[in-house]
Structures are given as structure tokens and as C-alpha cells.
Design a protein around this motif. Structure first.
Motif: not given
Length: 104
Positions: A29-37
Motif C-alpha cells: 500500500s506504500f506507493i499510493d501513499k508516498m509523495n511521488q513529486e
């Protein structure tokens, strides 16, 4: 450097300007929660992840020694299998070495 063995909140890494976070993402579930910018997350179960993998194991050993954490013990005992659930997270503009002791 921080190792997170539990869930993260949303917008993880929004204020991250340096350092390294190792995130244990057993629930995927981490990738959807991280600030990808602002941050990037890389797997360390590949040949390119050697430095991160060894550094993580060293931190987990120290943590287990100090706390006797059952989860840390499990991860260490099954390190090869559990490694696939870790991300190494860094700031996209990070230029510092992985190990903060390097370069001193």
C-alpha cells in the motif's frame, strides 16, 4: 536514516530533503501513499540494491539487539524472502551518500 516496519500515512516524504527511509511494505500500500513529486522509492532486492540491502540489515540487527522486536527477528531470519517487501526511499534531489558515516 529511518526504518519503518509499520504502515505510513498519506503524502509520505512531503518534507523529506535528505536522508534515507527504508519502508517495509508487506501490504503493498506504500506507493499510493508516498509523495511521488518529491521522493523516489526503489526496491533493494536487486543487484543494484547491494549497498542499501547491507545497510538495512545492519540497522535491523542493531534494532533487534536493542529492542528484541519479534518483527525485526522474523525479518532477519527470513531476510532474503522479506527483502522484496522493502523500499529504499530518498529525496529526488538527494546528493548525500547512503551511509551518513561515509565522507567523514
Amino acid at each position: 536514516t529511518v526504518v519503518i516496519l509499520g504502515e505510513t500515512g498519506h503524502n509520505f516524504g512531503a518534507g523529506m530533503t535528505g536522508g534515507v527511509a527504508f519502508v517495509y511494505d508487506k501490504n503493498h500500500s506504500f506507493i499510493d501513499k508516498m509523495n511521488q513529486e518529491l521522493i523516489k522509492a526503489e526496491r533493494i532486492d536487486t543487484d543494484e540494491g547491494d549497498e542499501g540491502r547491507h545497510y538495512l540489515k545492519k540497522i535491523l540487527r542493531s534494532y533487534h539487539y536493542r529492542t528484541h522486536s519479534p518483527l525485526a527477528k522474523f525479518i532477519l531470519e527470513h531476510f532474503r524472502e522479506e527483502l522484496r517487501f522493502f523500499y529504499m526511499v530518498t529525496s529526488k534531489d538527494m546528493k548525500a551518500p547512503l551511509n551518513p558515516m561515509e565522507g567523514n
